[in-house]
Motif scaffolding. Sequence first.
Motif, PDB file in Angstrom:
ATOM      1  N   LEU A  47       0.953  -1.277   0.068  1.00 52.02           N
ATOM      2  CA  LEU A  47       0.083  -0.022   0.039  1.00 52.02           C
ATOM      3  C   LEU A  47       0.942   1.123  -0.085  1.00 52.02           C
ATOM      4  O   LEU A  47       0.394   2.206  -0.385  1.00 52.02           O
ATOM      5  CB  LEU A  47      -0.934   0.063   1.257  1.00 52.02           C
ATOM      6  N   GLY A  48       2.205   1.023   0.482  1.00 51.30           N
ATOM      7  CA  GLY A  48       3.002   2.158   0.368  1.00 51.30           C
ATOM      8  C   GLY A  48       3.344   2.869  -0.780  1.00 51.30           C
ATOM      9  O   GLY A  48       3.845   3.773  -1.200  1.00 51.30           O
ATOM     10  N   LYS A  49       2.954   1.906  -2.136  1.00 49.42           N
ATOM     11  CA  LYS A  49       3.066   2.530  -3.343  1.00 49.42           C
ATOM     12  C   LYS A  49       1.911   3.658  -3.716  1.00 49.42           C
ATOM     13  O   LYS A  49       2.039   4.382  -4.455  1.00 49.42           O
ATOM     14  CB  LYS A  49       2.925   1.366  -4.192  1.00 49.42           C
ATOM     15  N   LEU A  50       0.658   3.539  -2.766  1.00 45.43           N
ATOM     16  CA  LEU A  50      -0.387   4.402  -3.161  1.00 45.43           C
ATOM     17  C   LEU A  50      -0.433   5.564  -2.181  1.00 45.43           C
ATOM     18  O   LEU A  50      -1.147   6.612  -2.388  1.00 45.43           O
ATOM     19  CB  LEU A  50      -1.679   3.504  -2.952  1.00 45.43           C
ATOM     20  N   THR A  51      -0.063   5.318  -0.926  1.00 54.84           N
ATOM     21  CA  THR A  51      -0.364   6.202   0.004  1.00 54.84           C
ATOM     22  C   THR A  51       0.802   6.201   1.360  1.00 54.84           C
ATOM     23  O   THR A  51       1.812   5.180   1.064  1.00 54.84           O
ATOM     24  CB  THR A  51      -1.608   6.380   0.758  1.00 54.84           C
ATOM     25  N   GLU A  52       0.628   7.090   2.382  1.00 55.21           N
ATOM     26  CA  GLU A  52       1.552   6.897   3.293  1.00 55.21           C
ATOM     27  C   GLU A  52       1.163   5.770   4.457  1.00 55.21           C
ATOM     28  O   GLU A  52      -0.203   5.971   4.638  1.00 55.21           O
ATOM     29  CB  GLU A  52       2.045   8.261   4.079  1.00 55.21           C
ATOM     30  N   VAL A  53       2.057   4.979   4.777  1.00 53.80           N
ATOM     31  CA  VAL A  53       1.428   3.901   5.679  1.00 53.80           C
ATOM     32  C   VAL A  53       2.507   3.649   7.014  1.00 53.80           C
ATOM     33  O   VAL A  53       3.637   3.714   6.809  1.00 53.80           O
ATOM     34  CB  VAL A  53       1.536   2.631   4.953  1.00 53.80           C
ATOM     35  N   TYR A  54       1.995   3.632   8.148  1.00 53.00           N
ATOM     36  CA  TYR A  54       2.596   3.436   9.456  1.00 53.00           C
ATOM     37  C   TYR A  54       2.125   2.302   9.992  1.00 53.00           C
ATOM     38  O   TYR A  54       0.642   2.002  10.037  1.00 53.00           O
ATOM     39  CB  TYR A  54       2.403   4.829  10.327  1.00 53.00           C
ATOM     40  N   THR A  55       2.862   1.635  10.690  1.00 47.93           N
ATOM     41  CA  THR A  55       2.404   0.214  10.996  1.00 47.93           C
ATOM     42  C   THR A  55       2.720   0.247  12.702  1.00 47.93           C
ATOM     43  O   THR A  55       3.668   0.685  13.230  1.00 47.93           O
ATOM     44  CB  THR A  55       3.172  -0.897  10.689  1.00 47.93           C
ATOM     45  N   LEU A  56       1.457  -0.340  13.527  1.00 51.60           N
ATOM     46  CA  LEU A  56       1.685  -0.330  14.954  1.00 51.60           C
ATOM     47  C   LEU A  56       1.282  -1.792  15.234  1.00 51.60           C
ATOM     48  O   LEU A  56       0.269  -2.463  14.882  1.00 51.60           O
ATOM     49  CB  LEU A  56       0.735   0.397  15.647  1.00 51.60           C
ATOM     50  N   CYS A  57       2.264  -2.619  15.759  1.00 49.82           N
ATOM     51  CA  CYS A  57       1.950  -4.272  16.096  1.00 49.82           C
ATOM     52  C   CYS A  57       1.799  -4.350  17.544  1.00 49.82           C
ATOM     53  O   CYS A  57       2.668  -3.860  18.435  1.00 49.82           O
ATOM     54  CB  CYS A  57       3.366  -4.918  15.795  1.00 49.82           C
TER      55      CYS A  57
END
Length: 251
Positions: A47-57
Amino acid sequence: MEKEIVLITGATAGIGEATAGLLAENKYRLIITGRREERLEKLKARLGKLTEVYTLCFDIRNRREVEDAVDSLPGEWKDIDVLLNNAGLAAGMDHFHEADAGDWELMIDTNLKGLLYMTRKVAPGMIDRGKGHIVNVGSIAGREMYEKGNVYSATKHAVEALSRGMRTDMLPHGIKVSTVSPGLVETEFSLVRFKGDKERAKQPYKGMKPLSGRDVAEAILFILTRPPHVSIHDLLIMPTAQAAAMTVHRE
Ligand code: NAP
């Protein structure tokens, strides 16, 4: 105008993953969460190719983990505009008098306490900014009781009740609270409910066309794209072949 930040719980599978995909296509900035880190990283790469993404695990059942995860967000990710409370599960399907109390605890801790911890942590920021939208994933099981649905249904009835309570309490602050309640959706839900039993997991979808995660994601996008003065309180979305929780037309 900068696109809104949406935090999605349970983005590693099913409805959450499909919603992350659709919202990425629509350029929302995404905070994707779940326990399976590898899946989060794969999704971020896609999805990082489409928008800004941050992950929280983190595990949503653990209040400390929830609070630490939200506190760990860097400044540019802190102002969460939309909280999608989607993480949830059914564990087992047994008559009340035969059910496993451990299954009950798992559902109550995830579907209820997890949703409460997340919302309690994120809502004050929304109130400070005078703007925010909380979308809770309920279920047809939150509208009806069905045989062997007991505690799962009770948690989803509680999600409905809490949505009404949150909406009432946050009304003066301009916070929208919506519930989206699906019928049968083909995801990992059934596999989780039947604890990895693949054959049993297929049964609910036999001879009928269930919703896909994408179908529910489209309903969520509709909810998010209403004008500021319009709030969808409650959206029930069912497969055409399903009239009620246990009324399904099968070919
Ligand atoms: P799914 O494919 O099994 O996805 C569930 C998601 O919840 C996963 O991303 C999972 O991530 C996350 N999750 C579960 N326990 C968690 C925990 N302790 N901490 C953090 N994340 C957790 O199921 P789904 O069908 O998409 O379900 C999403 C929501 O829709 C649930 O609230 C469910 O009750 C509701 N719903 C489903 C249906 C249906 O027929 N499928 C119908 C009505 C409502 P990790 O495992 O990586 O943590």
